[in-house]
Enzyme design. Structure first.
Site, PDB file in Angstrom:
ATOM      1  N   GLY A  30      67.760   7.843  25.615  1.00 48.53           N
ATOM      2  CA  GLY A  30      68.648   8.958  26.360  1.00 48.53           C
ATOM      3  C   GLY A  30      69.422   8.858  26.830  1.00 48.53           C
ATOM      4  O   GLY A  30      70.656   7.657  26.368  1.00 48.53           O
ATOM      5  N   CYS A  31      70.518   9.884  26.673  1.00 51.14           N
ATOM      6  CA  CYS A  31      71.525   9.987  26.779  1.00 51.14           C
ATOM      7  C   CYS A  31      72.906   9.268  28.206  1.00 51.14           C
ATOM      8  O   CYS A  31      73.504   8.272  27.996  1.00 51.14           O
ATOM      9  CB  CYS A  31      72.084  12.188  26.986  1.00 51.14           C
ATOM     10  SG  CYS A  31      71.146  12.302  28.355  1.00 51.14           S
ATOM     11  N   TYR A  32      72.275   9.197  29.006  1.00 53.02           N
ATOM     12  CA  TYR A  32      72.866   8.483  29.728  1.00 53.02           C
ATOM     13  C   TYR A  32      72.448   6.940  29.880  1.00 53.02           C
ATOM     14  O   TYR A  32      73.375   6.174  29.658  1.00 53.02           O
ATOM     15  CB  TYR A  32      72.213   8.954  31.334  1.00 53.02           C
ATOM     16  CG  TYR A  32      72.437   9.964  31.929  1.00 53.02           C
ATOM     17  CD1 TYR A  32      73.691  10.802  31.719  1.00 53.02           C
ATOM     18  CD2 TYR A  32      71.674  11.350  32.224  1.00 53.02           C
ATOM     19  CE1 TYR A  32      74.066  11.587  32.929  1.00 53.02           C
ATOM     20  CE2 TYR A  32      72.304  12.837  32.563  1.00 53.02           C
ATOM     21  CZ  TYR A  32      73.131  12.627  33.454  1.00 53.02           C
ATOM     22  OH  TYR A  32      73.602  13.553  33.410  1.00 53.02           O
ATOM     23  N   GLY A  47      73.908  10.650  22.472  1.00 53.80           N
ATOM     24  CA  GLY A  47      72.586  11.047  22.865  1.00 53.80           C
ATOM     25  C   GLY A  47      71.382  11.445  22.922  1.00 53.80           C
ATOM     26  O   GLY A  47      70.558  11.562  23.928  1.00 53.80           O
ATOM     27  N   THR A  60      71.949   5.289  27.070  1.00 55.62           N
ATOM     28  CA  THR A  60      72.542   4.716  25.740  1.00 55.62           C
ATOM     29  C   THR A  60      73.831   4.750  26.165  1.00 55.62           C
ATOM     30  O   THR A  60      75.170   3.472  26.181  1.00 55.62           O
ATOM     31  CB  THR A  60      73.743   6.128  24.985  1.00 55.62           C
ATOM     32  OG1 THR A  60      71.487   6.410  24.434  1.00 55.62           O
ATOM     33  CG2 THR A  60      73.715   5.475  23.710  1.00 55.62           C
TER      34      THR A  60
END
Length: 310
Positions: A116-118, A295, A120
Site C-alpha cells: 500500500g502507499c501509506y 506507492g 510503503t
C-alpha cells in the site's frame, strides 16, 4: 517470445497507470480485454491463464476470485495490488528495498503482494529502527500522512475534480479513517515488525499525486542512547546499496524550510528525512513519495521486472 502480461482491472486508476508505464515497452506482450467485455468471466479467466504474469488491480474480493482462477496453473505468476494478501505468509511482500534480500524473494516468488502507499512510507521509516533495536517493544507508534486524492480511485477523483458531482468534496484538506481502523494498519504492523498496532491518521489534500508520511518519536522512550544521528545512521545503513530509497543527509534536511508533498509526483523513488533539533528529545521521521508511483503502479512494474529477471 516476449512474456505475456495481463492487467486485470486495467481501466481503474492503478491499472491505467501500469499500462501507461508499459505502453512503449517491446520486451513484454500486453494482453487486454476490450472494455465492453470487462464482465465476460470466461474471457477474463482465459486471459489470466494465458499470462506469464497477471497483475491484479481489483478490489480485495475480486482479487481473491482471480487468484482462485489461476491457483492450479503453475505457469501463471501473480502481482496483486489490493490489500487481500499483504500480510499473507505465502505471498512475498513487494517492497523490494525493505530488506537486503527482499528483491531476491520477489524475483523467485510466484505470488507477490504489492504494498500500500501509506505502508510503503511507514515501513521504510519504522522497520530499520526495529531491526537495529532502536525502537523498543511496546512503543506507541503514531503515523500521520497526507496523500494526493488519486489514492481514492476513480470515485474520489470525480468528487475532487467535478464540482457538480452529487457528493463533491470541496475541502482543500481533510482527515478520514477517523475510527482508527484503516485497512493499512495490519500491513504497517506486520512489515514494520511492530508488536502493537500504530495509531494511523490519514488525510487527503487537494492535489492529484504525492504523499508525505510522518512518524514522530520521543528519544527518551527509545533504546538507551538513541539520538537523531543514530536513527539517521540506521536508515542509511538499512537502505545502502540501492538507488530507489534516498536517505537525505541531516545537513540537507536542516536547511529545508518545508516539505513539498508533490515533489516526487510522477517518480518511482522515495526520500526519507530525519528532522529535529540537536540536544532535544524529539525527532520527526518523514517519507516523501508518489502515492501512484512507488506507492502503487511504479512498485508493481518494478516487481514485474524483478520477477521477469528470474
Amino acid at each position: 517470445m516476449a512474456p505475456k502480461i495481463f492487467i486485470d482491472g486495467e481501466h481503474g486508476t492503478t491499472g491505467l497507470q501500469i499500462r501507461t508505464r508499459m505502453a512503449d515497452r517491446r520486451d513484454v506482450e500486453l494482453l487486454s480485454i476490450p472494455e465492453a467485455e470487462r464482465r465476460n468471466a470466461a474471457m477474463r479467466e482465459d486471459m489470466l491463464n494465458s499470462a506469464d504474469i497477471a497483475i491484479l488491480c481489483l478490489p480485495d474480493d475480486a482479487s481473491k476470485e482471480a487468484v482462485k482462477m489461476v491457483s492450479a496453473n503453475n505457469n501463471v505468476r501473480v502481482i496483486d495490488t489490493s490489500t487481500a494478501f499483504r500480510v499473507h505468509p505465502d505471498w512475498a511482500y513487494g517492497f523490494a528495498e525493505m530488506d537486503k534480500d527482499q528483491g531476491g524473494k520477489i524475483t523467485s516468488a510466484r505470488f507477490v503482494a504489492n504494498p500500500g502507499c501509506y505502508p510503503t512510507g511507514a515501513v521504510a521509516l519504522i522497520r530499520p529502527l526495529r531491526a537495529a533495536g532502536i525502537l523498543p517493544d511496546g512503543y506507541p507508534v503514531t503515523v500521520n500522512a497526507v496523500s494526493g486524492y488519486t489514492g481514492g480511485g476513480k470515485q474520489m477523483i470525480a468528487q475532487m475534480e467535478n464540482a457538480d458531482h452529487p457528493d463533491a468534496i470541496t475541502a482543500p484538506h481533510f482527515l478520514y479513517g477517523l475510527p482508527l481502523t484503516h485497512k493499512h494498519v495490519p500491513e504497517m504492523t506486520t512489515h514494520g515488525l511492530l508488536d502493537r498496532a500504530p495509531i494511523f491518521s490519514p488525510s487527503v489534500g487537494k492535489f492529484a499525486q504525492g504523499m508525505i508520511v510522518q512518524v514522530p518519536l520521543h528519544l527518551d522512550n527509545l533504546a538507551e542512547g538513541a539520538t537523531m544521528e543514530s536513527i539517521h545512521a540506521a536508515l542509511v545503513g538499512h537502505f545502502a546499496g540501492q538507488d530507489v530509497v534516498q536517505v537525505v543527509s541531516l545537513a540537507e534536511s536542516r536547511a529545508l524550510p518545508r516539505i513539498n508533498a508533490v515533489e516526487l509526483a510522477g517518480k518511482d523513488t522515495m526520500k526519507l528525512f530525519v528532522f529535529g533539533t540537536p540536544g532535544t528529545s524529539q525527532v520527526n521521521l518523514v517519507a516523501l513519495l508518489d502515492n501512484l508511483g512507488k506507492g502503487a503502479s511504479g512498485a508493481a512494474v518494478q516487481n514485474m521486472d524483478l520477477m521477469l529477471s528470474a
